[in-house]
Design a protein around this motif. Structure first.
Motif, mmCIF file in Angstrom:
data_model
loop_
_atom_site.group_PDB
_atom_site.id
_atom_site.type_symbol
_atom_site.label_atom_id
_atom_site.label_comp_id
_atom_site.label_asym_id
_atom_site.label_seq_id
_atom_site.Cartn_x
_atom_site.Cartn_y
_atom_site.Cartn_z
ATOM 1 N N LEU A 30 24.361 -14.547 -4.679
ATOM 2 C CA LEU A 30 24.097 -14.678 -3.246
ATOM 3 C C LEU A 30 22.624 -14.980 -2.970
ATOM 4 O O LEU A 30 22.303 -15.761 -2.063
ATOM 5 N N VAL A 31 21.727 -14.374 -3.731
ATOM 6 C CA VAL A 31 20.299 -14.671 -3.562
ATOM 7 C C VAL A 31 20.023 -16.130 -3.931
ATOM 8 O O VAL A 31 19.285 -16.835 -3.236
ATOM 9 N N THR A 32 20.631 -16.582 -5.018
ATOM 10 C CA THR A 32 20.497 -17.993 -5.405
ATOM 11 C C THR A 32 21.022 -18.898 -4.300
ATOM 12 O O THR A 32 20.400 -19.912 -3.956
ATOM 13 N N TYR A 33 22.154 -18.525 -3.734
ATOM 14 C CA TYR A 33 22.753 -19.306 -2.642
ATOM 15 C C TYR A 33 21.828 -19.353 -1.431
ATOM 16 O O TYR A 33 21.588 -20.424 -0.857
ATOM 17 N N TYR A 34 21.290 -18.207 -1.040
ATOM 18 C CA TYR A 34 20.427 -18.150 0.141
ATOM 19 C C TYR A 34 19.180 -19.017 -0.044
ATOM 20 O O TYR A 34 18.822 -19.807 0.842
ATOM 21 N N LEU A 35 18.514 -18.876 -1.174
ATOM 22 C CA LEU A 35 17.296 -19.646 -1.424
ATOM 23 C C LEU A 35 17.601 -21.142 -1.491
ATOM 24 O O LEU A 35 16.836 -21.973 -0.990
ATOM 25 N N SER A 36 18.727 -21.480 -2.094
ATOM 26 C CA SER A 36 19.105 -22.892 -2.208
ATOM 27 C C SER A 36 19.452 -23.477 -0.846
ATOM 28 O O SER A 36 19.059 -24.606 -0.529
ATOM 29 N N GLN A 37 20.175 -22.717 -0.030
ATOM 30 C CA GLN A 37 20.521 -23.192 1.305
ATOM 31 C C GLN A 37 19.269 -23.442 2.137
ATOM 32 O O GLN A 37 19.198 -24.414 2.904
ATOM 33 N N ARG A 38 18.303 -22.574 1.999
ATOM 34 C CA ARG A 38 17.062 -22.739 2.755
ATOM 35 C C ARG A 38 16.358 -24.039 2.368
ATOM 36 O O ARG A 38 15.850 -24.768 3.229
ATOM 37 N N THR A 39 16.350 -24.343 1.071
ATOM 38 C CA THR A 39 15.716 -25.578 0.614
ATOM 39 C C THR A 39 16.531 -26.801 1.018
ATOM 40 O O THR A 39 15.974 -27.814 1.442
#
Length: 490
Positions: A30-39
């Motif tokens: 989920l952290v990977t998903y959040y950071l990726s979505q932001r980028t």
């Protein structure tokens, strides 16, 4: 329902258990998903792109990780095949998950006409954070550890780590922690160092991740006692070496040359979009007199300076009027401005030098082009028709079609959609800081049109990808080897 019934279980519902291993694994994802979505959002992609990919990819990656592990531990599962499904007991091989995610991503992104290298640049470095979190699941499960060490080895470690590493009557090396720390260091170096100083092309962030993780995993794997083996070879070390080689070749640009005619390495012509005022058409005098007209009616005591008039170039009419005449409804002021502007348009407006020649060349060379302006479509169309340029533009996007105007990139994204093109290769030519910000808000390639020397320093300070002093220079820019993205924004 019971919390923490054992050291390995987070929550129990009767016979159903949610393990700490699952909690850490999902938290990392989920952290990977959040950071990726932001980028991805900064790159102009719709939120649904990342959502769809991660929702579909996550179970595929978990299945791939489990299959990879079971393939190399087949003797353990051949006698009890049903235990293959006991994933809560551990037994996920990260490399298998990555391979499955990459294969799925290849088809997913190609179908949606999204540049896989650009997408990977947005997501790959964030995996290092997710992996660092996920490794704590290994700690709770007391797996992925190293050889026997003395008790004094843990003198400078927190007590809970020391206690957790006491396994089978001996203290074990916390290799999960070594890898986690190595991953965190890699994320910092790639995201805050390599991104700014080392990246030269699309895919470089992903290649840097592959190289870094390969190096970290190779050395950590050599310390572990539970490695998956293929004869005398540690599988993870073999994959790490392959990854390092593949990543280095990518950084050196080998794939761009070797697969130059294959997606996603094949070069494509960018979409070329233009601002109107100050870029295609010289409207500065008209804009100045339109503002003078409004001020003469609504604020006759205020004498507009040259600095004031220059400051009106770029911001929206609403922003300008609310700043100078806040006591009057901005819609009323804008209506009066446009009334004067349209009535006197043909007295003032003319195309800049070389504009029609450039547009003719772009059309002959099959470039997809359009206009994105904060003016209305009617006003833009009138100006282009008057100057004989309308037929060059199959797409015109104006303010009334948008929920958010520049510097929000919605207009550029809409123009690409109407041209049936992706947003991965976009050049936007504009004359204001706001135009450059619009590009940066979706990582598009910004071309600052600096036909007025008095504003050149201001434009350069906004850090466009390139700056031109006459429109014909754009043709030379388009012949150069660019990635058609702004790397400084990611």
């Amino acid at each position: 329902m019971q919390f923490f019934p054992t050291s390995k279980i987070f929550l129990s519902f009767g016979s159903l258990h949610i393990t700490w291993y699952a909690i850490f694994s999902l938290t990392g994802a989920l952290v990977t998903y959040y950071l990726s979505q932001r980028t991805l959002k900064k790159m102009g992609y719709k939120e649904s792109l990342g959502e769809d990919y991660f929702i579909m990819m996550l179970p595929i990656a978990y299945i791939g990780a489990r299959i990879w592990y079971c393939l190399f531990e087949w003797k353990q599962y051949i006698a009890d095949p049903i235990s293959i499904f006991y994933v809560w007991e551990g037994g996920l091989a990260f490399h298998g998950g990555v391979i499955a995610a990459v294969i799925f991503g290849w088809f997913f992104l190609k179908k949606r006409n999204v540049d896989a290298r650009r997408f990977a640049d947005a997501c790959a470095p964030n995996l290092l954070i997710g992996q660092a979190i996920g490794r704590w699941g290994n700690f709770v499960n007391q797996e992925a550890f190293g050889g026997v060490v003395s008790e004094s080895f843990f003198n400078h470690f927190p007590a809970f780590i020391k206690e957790g590493m006491f396994i089978d009557g001996a203290y074990r090396m916390p290799t999960y922690l070594f890898e986690g720390v190595g991953n965190l260091i890699g994320f910092i170096l790639i995201y805050f160092g390599f991104k700014k100083y080392g990246r030269k092309k699309r895919g470089d962030m992903a290649y840097a991740y592959i190289v870094w993780y390969g190096v970290v995993r190779f050395f950590v794997e050599g310390l572990r006692t539970d490695s998956l083996m293929m004869g005398p070879i540690r599988v993870a070390q073999l994959i790490s070496i392959c990854g390092i080689i593949l990543g280095v070749l990518g950084l050196l640009g080998v794939y761009d040359k070797l697969f130059a005619n294959i997606w996603p390495f094949k070069k494509v012509k960018p979409v070329v979009l233009f601002d109107l005022d100050g870029t295609l058409l010289d409207t500065e005098a008209l804009i100045a007199d339109s503002f003078r007209h409004v001020f003469a009616i609504y604020r006759p005591d205020y004498v507009l300076t040259t600095a004031d008039l220059k400051g009106f170039l770029g911001p929206t009419l609403k922003e300008s009027f609310e700043k100078y005449i806040p006591e009057v409804n901005s819609d009323e002021l804008i209506a009066e401005y446009r009334k004067f502007n349209l009535a006197h348009h043909d007295e003032y407006v003319k195309p800049f030098y070389g504009v029609e020649e450039v547009l003719r060349t772009l059309k002959e060379e099959d470039y997809d082009i359009g206009v994105v302006s904060n003016k209305t479509v009617q006003t833009v169309t009138h100006g282009l028709e008057y100057c004989g340029l309308k037929d060059y533009f199959p797409v015109i996007v104006g303010c009334e079609q948008l929920n958010k105007v520049k510097p929000d990139p919605e207009g550029l994204i809409k123009a690409c959609a109407e041209l049936y093109r992706s947003i991965d290769n976009v050049v936007y030519v504009g004359d204001s800081v706001g135009d450059i910000k619009t590009c940066k808000n979706m990582s598009a390639f910004s071309v600052a049109a600096s036909f007025d020397k008095t504003r050149r320093e201001e434009l350069q300070a906004a850090k466009p990808c390139v700056l031109i002093t006459s429109m014909p220079q754009l043709l030379d820019i388009l012949k150069e080897d660019h990635e058609w993205s702004d790397f400084t924004t990611l």
